[in-house]
Write a protein that holds these residues in place. Structure first.
Motif, PDB file in Angstrom:
ATOM      1  N   ALA A  24       0.826  -1.207   0.000  1.00 14.55           N
ATOM      2  CA  ALA A  24       0.000   0.000   0.000  1.00 14.55           C
ATOM      3  C   ALA A  24       0.861   1.257   0.000  1.00 14.55           C
ATOM      4  N   LEU A  25       1.925   1.266   0.786  1.00  9.23           N
ATOM      5  CA  LEU A  25       2.794   2.440   0.856  1.00  9.23           C
ATOM      6  C   LEU A  25       3.535   2.669  -0.460  1.00  9.23           C
ATOM      7  N   ILE A  26       4.011   1.605  -1.083  1.00  4.66           N
ATOM      8  CA  ILE A  26       4.665   1.736  -2.380  1.00  4.66           C
ATOM      9  C   ILE A  26       3.683   2.307  -3.407  1.00  4.66           C
ATOM     10  N   ASN A  27       2.440   1.833  -3.354  1.00  6.58           N
ATOM     11  CA  ASN A  27       1.416   2.352  -4.269  1.00  6.58           C
ATOM     12  C   ASN A  27       1.124   3.828  -4.020  1.00  6.58           C
ATOM     13  N   LEU A  28       1.384   4.286  -2.795  1.00 12.96           N
ATOM     14  CA  LEU A  28       1.179   5.697  -2.448  1.00 12.96           C
ATOM     15  C   LEU A  28       2.408   6.554  -2.776  1.00 12.96           C
ATOM     16  N   GLY A  29       3.422   5.935  -3.344  1.00 12.49           N
ATOM     17  CA  GLY A  29       4.591   6.693  -3.777  1.00 12.49           C
ATOM     18  C   GLY A  29       5.764   6.698  -2.817  1.00 12.49           C
ATOM     19  N   TYR A  30       5.705   5.879  -1.762  1.00  6.19           N
ATOM     20  CA  TYR A  30       6.819   5.819  -0.811  1.00  6.19           C
ATOM     21  C   TYR A  30       7.903   4.857  -1.299  1.00  6.19           C
ATOM     22  N   THR A  31       9.142   5.205  -1.000  1.00  8.37           N
ATOM     23  CA  THR A  31      10.260   4.279  -1.147  1.00  8.37           C
ATOM     24  C   THR A  31      10.549   3.716   0.233  1.00  8.37           C
ATOM     25  N   ILE A  32      10.433   2.411   0.379  1.00 11.33           N
ATOM     26  CA  ILE A  32      10.645   1.780   1.690  1.00 11.33           C
ATOM     27  C   ILE A  32      12.122   1.425   1.833  1.00 11.33           C
ATOM     28  N   VAL A  33      12.750   2.061   2.799  1.00 13.51           N
ATOM     29  CA  VAL A  33      14.196   1.908   3.015  1.00 13.51           C
ATOM     30  C   VAL A  33      14.438   1.049   4.247  1.00 13.51           C
ATOM     31  N   MET A  34      15.120  -0.054   4.053  1.00 13.88           N
ATOM     32  CA  MET A  34      15.504  -0.912   5.172  1.00 13.88           C
ATOM     33  C   MET A  34      16.993  -0.672   5.471  1.00 13.88           C
ATOM     34  N   TRP A  35      17.809  -1.718   5.449  1.00 11.86           N
ATOM     35  CA  TRP A  35      19.236  -1.562   5.769  1.00 11.86           C
ATOM     36  C   TRP A  35      19.963  -2.852   5.451  1.00 11.86           C
ATOM     37  N   ASN A  36      21.284  -2.779   5.453  1.00 18.05           N
ATOM     38  CA  ASN A  36      22.047  -4.032   5.454  1.00 18.05           C
ATOM     39  C   ASN A  36      23.073  -4.087   6.584  1.00 18.05           C
ATOM     40  N   VAL A  37      23.128  -3.024   7.411  1.00 24.98           N
ATOM     41  CA  VAL A  37      23.975  -3.065   8.614  1.00 24.98           C
ATOM     42  C   VAL A  37      23.232  -2.417   9.783  1.00 24.98           C
ATOM     43  N   LEU A  38      23.081  -3.171  10.859  1.00 26.69           N
ATOM     44  CA  LEU A  38      22.495  -2.655  12.102  1.00 26.69           C
ATOM     45  C   LEU A  38      23.604  -2.441  13.123  1.00 26.69           C
ATOM     46  N   SER A  39      23.659  -1.257  13.703  1.00 22.13           N
ATOM     47  CA  SER A  39      24.678  -0.996  14.722  1.00 22.13           C
ATOM     48  C   SER A  39      24.320  -1.608  16.070  1.00 22.13           C
ATOM     49  N   PHE A  40      23.027  -1.820  16.312  1.00 24.15           N
ATOM     50  CA  PHE A  40      22.501  -2.255  17.609  1.00 24.15           C
ATOM     51  C   PHE A  40      22.797  -1.244  18.713  1.00 24.15           C
ATOM     52  N   ASP A  41      22.823   0.028  18.339  1.00 21.92           N
ATOM     53  CA  ASP A  41      23.105   1.064  19.336  1.00 21.92           C
ATOM     54  C   ASP A  41      22.028   1.163  20.406  1.00 21.92           C
ATOM     55  N   TRP A  42      20.799   0.764  20.078  1.00 18.02           N
ATOM     56  CA  TRP A  42      19.682   0.868  21.025  1.00 18.02           C
ATOM     57  C   TRP A  42      19.657  -0.258  22.064  1.00 18.02           C
ATOM     58  N   ASP A  43      20.404  -1.313  21.822  1.00 15.84           N
ATOM     59  CA  ASP A  43      20.320  -2.533  22.625  1.00 15.84           C
ATOM     60  C   ASP A  43      21.202  -2.420  23.864  1.00 15.84           C
ATOM     61  N   ASN A  44      20.587  -2.473  25.056  1.00 15.71           N
ATOM     62  CA  ASN A  44      21.381  -2.316  26.282  1.00 15.71           C
ATOM     63  C   ASN A  44      22.272  -3.522  26.562  1.00 15.71           C
ATOM     64  N   GLN A  45      22.125  -4.590  25.781  1.00 17.50           N
ATOM     65  CA  GLN A  45      23.022  -5.741  25.901  1.00 17.50           C
ATOM     66  C   GLN A  45      24.273  -5.558  25.030  1.00 17.50           C
TER      67      GLN A  45
END
Length: 216
Positions: free
Chosen positions: A140-161
């Protein structure tokens, strides 16, 4: 870090080919992205670091945070960075029905657009919070003109572990030309982010890399 890998597996990227996971290039270019802001003090420190290394980035902003901190949002724009939509209320797509999810994204886009006004940025980039999005939502979002951006590297900066050194190592070890790297300009991620980011910028700058903003 649980079962989520630092480096996105090829099978995942092949299964969802309409999403942007990385940029194909032989040039020494990296794409830094920052989720969950704008956040007082933290986003400002990120912007200062990026400026120090002449780096551009993409900020996937929560609409509610843009409403709370419009001056920080405008500062992101004034520095020449790209903006993406990260929903109005940081919704988890897997637990949200399609109508509610689209309405939340639309609300965030209205907030972003109201602050952009005559600014040159007009792209509609979107990143799902937690990376969790149903196929129906993505279509639905692509049909509305959005480009969906994911990633190929996660830093895990949010993870308290995840320690600051491990956060840094995640990015240094897994990034390659065209990588889209995820950091978070949030209070939760601040300790790891503000330790790793300057070292990432220095390391790759010394290796001849440039940091660019994403465009749709």
């Amino acid at each position: 870090m649980g079962i989520t890998p630092v480096k996105t597996p090829k099978i995942v990227k092949k299964a969802l080919p309409k999403y942007v996971w990385e940029k194909q290039t032989n040039e020494k270019i990296l794409y830094l992205t920052f989720d969950d802001g704008p956040t007082p003090n933290i986003t400002d420190q990120v912007l200062n670091l990026l400026s120090e290394f002449h780096a551009k980035a993409t900020f996937f902003c929560i609409g509610n945070n843009v409403e709370k901190h419009p001056e920080i949002f405008k500062n992101i724009l004034s520095k020449g960075h790209a903006i993406g939509n990260h929903t109005q209320n940081h919704l988890k797509g897997w637990k949200t029905d399609l109508e509610h999810y689209l309405a939340d994204v639309d609300k965030a886009q209205d907030v972003i657009n109201s602050e952009l006004k005559d600014n040159k940025f007009s792209q509609k980039l979107f990143r799902p919070p937690y990376g969790k999005i149903k196929p129906s939502q993505g279509k639905a979002l692509i049909n509305l003109g959005y480009t969906i951006v994911m990633w190929n590297v996660l830093s895990f900066d949010w993870d308290n572990q995840t320690s600051p050194d491990t956060c840094l190592k995640n990015v240094l070890d897994k990034s390659e030309p065209g990588s889209i790297i995820v950091f978070h300009d949030s209070e939760k991620a601040a300790k790891n982010l503000l330790y790793a980011l300057p070292k990432v910028l220095e390391h790759f700058s010394n290796k001849g890399y440039t940091f660019k903003a994403l465009a749709s």
